[in-house]
Design a protein around this motif. Sequence first.
Motif, short mmCIF file in Angstrom:
data_model
loop_
_atom_site.label_atom_id
_atom_site.label_comp_id
_atom_site.label_asym_id
_atom_site.label_seq_id
_atom_site.Cartn_x
_atom_site.Cartn_y
_atom_site.Cartn_z
N GLY A 245 1.13 -1.35 -0.21
CA GLY A 245 0.31 0.29 0.00
C GLY A 245 1.20 1.15 0.11
N ILE A 246 2.37 1.63 0.12
CA ILE A 246 3.03 2.56 0.00
C ILE A 246 3.29 2.93 -1.87
CG2 ILE A 246 4.95 3.38 -0.16
CD1 ILE A 246 5.46 1.32 2.19
N ASN A 247 2.96 4.33 -2.10
CA ASN A 247 2.92 4.94 -2.75
C ASN A 247 4.31 5.26 -2.87
OD1 ASN A 247 3.21 5.94 -5.35
ND2 ASN A 247 1.35 7.59 -4.59
N VAL A 248 5.00 4.25 -4.31
CA VAL A 248 6.75 4.47 -3.70
C VAL A 248 7.04 5.42 -5.02
CG1 VAL A 248 8.41 3.00 -5.51
CG2 VAL A 248 6.67 1.69 -3.48
N LEU B 71 -4.19 1.61 -4.44
CA LEU B 71 -2.57 1.02 -3.69
C LEU B 71 -2.86 0.69 -2.66
CD1 LEU B 71 0.48 3.19 -3.91
CD2 LEU B 71 -0.21 0.63 -5.10
N GLU B 72 -3.75 1.12 -1.52
CA GLU B 72 -4.03 0.72 -0.23
C GLU B 72 -5.30 0.22 -0.43
OE1 GLU B 72 -4.80 4.48 2.38
OE2 GLU B 72 -3.22 4.49 2.62
N ASN B 73 -5.99 0.16 -1.40
CA ASN B 73 -7.65 -0.41 -1.19
C ASN B 73 -6.57 -1.82 -1.61
OD1 ASN B 73 -10.21 -0.26 -0.47
ND2 ASN B 73 -9.51 1.44 -1.68
N LYS B 74 -6.01 -1.79 -2.59
CA LYS B 74 -5.06 -3.60 -3.16
C LYS B 74 -4.63 -3.84 -1.94
CE LYS B 74 -4.16 -1.06 -7.25
NZ LYS B 74 -2.76 -1.16 -8.33
N SER B 75 -3.70 -2.91 -0.98
CA SER B 75 -3.44 -3.92 0.16
C SER B 75 -4.15 -4.57 0.63
CB SER B 75 -2.68 -2.93 0.78
OG SER B 75 -3.20 -2.05 1.22
N HIS B 76 -5.14 -4.08 1.13
CA HIS B 76 -6.15 -4.15 1.63
C HIS B 76 -6.99 -5.91 1.10
CE1 HIS B 76 -6.88 -0.61 4.32
NE2 HIS B 76 -5.77 -1.06 3.64
#
Lengths: 347, 253
Positions: A245-248, B71-76
């Motif tokens: 979830g990190i915006n690299v 990105l965060e949603n995917k990581s969940h």
Amino acid sequence: MGTNIIKVDKNFFRYISNIQLKLISVFIAFTLICMILGFFFGSFDISIKKFVHGNLSQLEKEILYQIRMPRVLLSAFVGAALGLAGACLQGLFRNPLADPGLIGVSAGAALGAVLSIVIFSNLLEHHFLGIYLLPISSVTGALFVILILYSLSKGFIYDGVTYMLLIGIAINALASVGIGILTFVSDDAQLRGLTFWMMGSFANAQWNLVIPSIFLILISIIWIIPQSRKIDIIQIGELEASRLGINVIKLKFIVIMSSAIMVGVSVSISGMIGFIGLVIPHLVRLIGGVNHNYLLIGSAFLGSSLLVLSDILSRITIQPAELPVGLVTSAIGAPFFLWLVLRIKKS
Amino acid sequence: MSIEIKDVRYVVNDNCLLDKISFDINPGEITTILGPNGAGKSTLIKLISGDMKPSSGEILYDKILLNKLTLENKSHRRSVLSQSQNINFDFTVRDIVEMGWINDLNNNFEKILNEISKECSIEDIIERKFRYLSGGEQKRVHLARTLLHIKSIDNIYENKYILLDEPLANLDIFYEFKLIKIIRKLAKNGLGILMILHDINLAYKFSNKIALMLDGKVKYFGNPEKVLNKKNLEKIYGLKMKIFSKPFFIKYY
């Protein structure tokens, strides 16, 4: 489920141990002691006792407030900037030997500075904006390099790190060609200015330059410190970090921009000061650990204190003349670096 | 609720790496991708995890378009284990595993961390420096991180998925077996699992669905009994196959 927005760096102090917090307070205390030493020692010693009692002579006051203080503050902030930039770039590039010089940022800043010394040398002394010309052109040089890096690596996309290092090597080479040509065409006075600037010195620190520099460095520090935990996580790989979830891409942007500003400002005002950015982060890791919440702050303070100390050394070793501070840091840093390389090879 | 892959195609420089890929990954099931090197297995995992966008076609997580997820949603929703990179600083095993925890630190953290450490048998090496571990040990650590990631959100498994790119590489048969058991347990708890394997016999024993890939296409998809037959396997691998039925065993030569 989608409602609980999670920020990875919410628990800043969870990822820093009590021992590390204590170490950081030691670093801070050490920095303050070095700064106080810097205020009072030099080719002309000022009595601390007299300062405490408030009966300094006019000359002593002049030296303390107009020469020593800006100089010590500047060296403290430049040390912090170089140490921090080194730690951030080593973390971002996941390479213990990375340093601001490596990606060409220092070279860009140097080229900008040299350009202003040689081409605009008349303006430097006579125009009222003259003293800002060198810093501005130096920061522009650093930003220009960043822009090249950014566009050539397609906006800092994934796994472009090796690519970026190679571009850095090319930029370094090009910049040294530019500096070489400018050195070649410069006259005697310009050459002398160039040489002294390149070796690095805080001798010309004045308040009107010191304050904007400190301001820029401070802003960069505040920008980058909250990214510490993300720099930790990027150690397992850029793709893996983005899956967590990190915006690299944003992280790379922040780290590289703030490092460029810090390095550009430092180079502009004090020339090339070698090895602080490379060696300090290693020292801090050896003392207390590798996590970036500790490492970034630690590197800033240790870099700060060691550069202030080096500046004191540069002032008192060959009195009444001064050694360029860049010589002092390289003289101390290079052997340490060599030891480091041998140590890495062993393990 | 499932991951739906609909007619996905992935083209790089006029090179069609994946074409006409369509299948579903269901919760509670283990879906295994088999196929020779260069068939596009890892690329497919990258598309499904949302690292890259397909050139055409769509991937849906529980009816939501993957492209629309942050990105965060995917990581969940999913965690991924892939071939990992070197780590150049002295982070400990605990540090690395903790990086998987994407939630705020709460009371569950230590409990789940200990559980997973025990499951992946990394309790004894948890204070060691990661970069000096052997390949198999590093694999187990990354697996523990992947598990912690998926468990960190709210400790339930509904609508969550794990994508594993060759999870058994570098593992000895003891840990291979142990890991398969862990994965089975996760599936039983309702997690959807997609993994790439190279061992056909293991895949037969432990998968609910098999995708046989060749040249960027899923040639055969379905239950192991249906898909893993002599004709299909010989076509995919270009080897002679012999299939024994009791106990089931595939031999190739």
